[in-house]
Design a protein around this motif. Structure first.
Motif, short mmCIF file in Angstrom:
data_model
loop_
_atom_site.label_atom_id
_atom_site.label_comp_id
_atom_site.label_asym_id
_atom_site.label_seq_id
_atom_site.Cartn_x
_atom_site.Cartn_y
_atom_site.Cartn_z
N ARG A 12 0.84 -1.19 0.00
CA ARG A 12 0.00 0.00 0.00
C ARG A 12 0.87 1.24 0.00
O ARG A 12 1.89 1.30 0.67
CB ARG A 12 -0.90 0.02 1.22
CG ARG A 12 -1.90 -1.08 1.19
CD ARG A 12 -2.77 -1.01 2.39
NE ARG A 12 -3.71 -2.12 2.34
CZ ARG A 12 -4.89 -2.10 2.87
NH1 ARG A 12 -5.29 -1.04 3.51
NH2 ARG A 12 -5.68 -3.13 2.80
N ASN A 13 0.43 2.25 -0.73
CA ASN A 13 1.13 3.51 -0.77
C ASN A 13 0.49 4.43 0.28
O ASN A 13 -0.49 5.12 0.01
CB ASN A 13 1.05 4.14 -2.15
CG ASN A 13 1.86 5.40 -2.24
OD1 ASN A 13 2.56 5.75 -1.31
ND2 ASN A 13 1.76 6.08 -3.36
N THR A 14 1.02 4.43 1.49
CA THR A 14 0.46 5.23 2.58
C THR A 14 1.38 6.40 2.95
O THR A 14 1.15 7.06 3.95
CB THR A 14 0.24 4.36 3.82
OG1 THR A 14 1.48 3.77 4.20
CG2 THR A 14 -0.79 3.28 3.57
N ARG A 15 2.39 6.65 2.14
CA ARG A 15 3.36 7.69 2.45
C ARG A 15 2.70 9.07 2.56
O ARG A 15 2.99 9.83 3.47
CB ARG A 15 4.45 7.73 1.39
CG ARG A 15 5.53 8.73 1.67
CD ARG A 15 6.57 8.72 0.57
NE ARG A 15 6.79 7.38 0.08
CZ ARG A 15 7.95 6.73 0.13
NH1 ARG A 15 9.00 7.33 0.60
NH2 ARG A 15 8.08 5.51 -0.34
N ALA A 16 1.77 9.40 1.65
CA ALA A 16 1.12 10.71 1.69
C ALA A 16 0.32 10.89 2.97
O ALA A 16 0.35 11.96 3.59
CB ALA A 16 0.21 10.89 0.48
N MET A 23 0.83 9.32 5.84
CA MET A 23 1.74 9.32 6.99
C MET A 23 2.47 10.66 7.14
O MET A 23 2.83 11.05 8.24
CB MET A 23 2.75 8.19 6.88
CG MET A 23 2.10 6.82 6.86
SD MET A 23 1.01 6.55 8.26
CE MET A 23 2.13 5.95 9.45
N THR A 24 2.69 11.36 6.04
CA THR A 24 3.41 12.64 6.12
C THR A 24 2.47 13.84 6.22
O THR A 24 2.94 14.96 6.37
CB THR A 24 4.31 12.82 4.89
OG1 THR A 24 3.50 12.79 3.72
CG2 THR A 24 5.37 11.74 4.82
N SER A 25 1.15 13.61 6.16
CA SER A 25 0.21 14.73 6.24
C SER A 25 0.20 15.29 7.66
O SER A 25 0.49 14.59 8.63
CB SER A 25 -1.19 14.28 5.84
OG SER A 25 -1.67 13.34 6.76
#
Length: 89
Positions: free
Chosen positions: A7-11, A13-15
């Motif tokens: 899963r691409n959860t980087r956005a 997590m950095t919000s």
């Protein structure tokens, strides 16, 4: 299929995070609504919060200055009445 999906959860997590304090005293870890400092549950949602003039704060008026002054005056009258009754008896 369930274990190999990344899963691409980087956005997310950095919000930026909500700055509200929870009931337990810790900070809310939910992401803040875009261009707001709070999450959707702590006032970041559209049209959330008290309206201008904060008429929602008036629930019953028991803790207003006027009500407190009236209670103080009633206590003073009762105390005077008790003193009078002690003197008469």
């Amino acid at each position: 299929m369930t274990g190999d999906h990344i899963r691409n959860t980087r956005a997310m997590m950095t919000s930026p995070r909500c700055g509200a304090e929870t009931r337990s005293g810790s900070a809310c870890r939910a992401p803040a609504v875009q261009s707001r400092a709070r999450c959707r549950m702590h006032g970041g949602a559209r049209r959330s919060g008290a309206p201008k003039g904060n008429q929602n704060a008036w629930r019953h008026g028991a803790f207003t200055r006027d009500a407190a002054a009236e209670r103080k005056q009633v206590r003073a009258v009762l105390e005077d009445a008790r003193k009078l009754l002690r003197e008469l008896s």
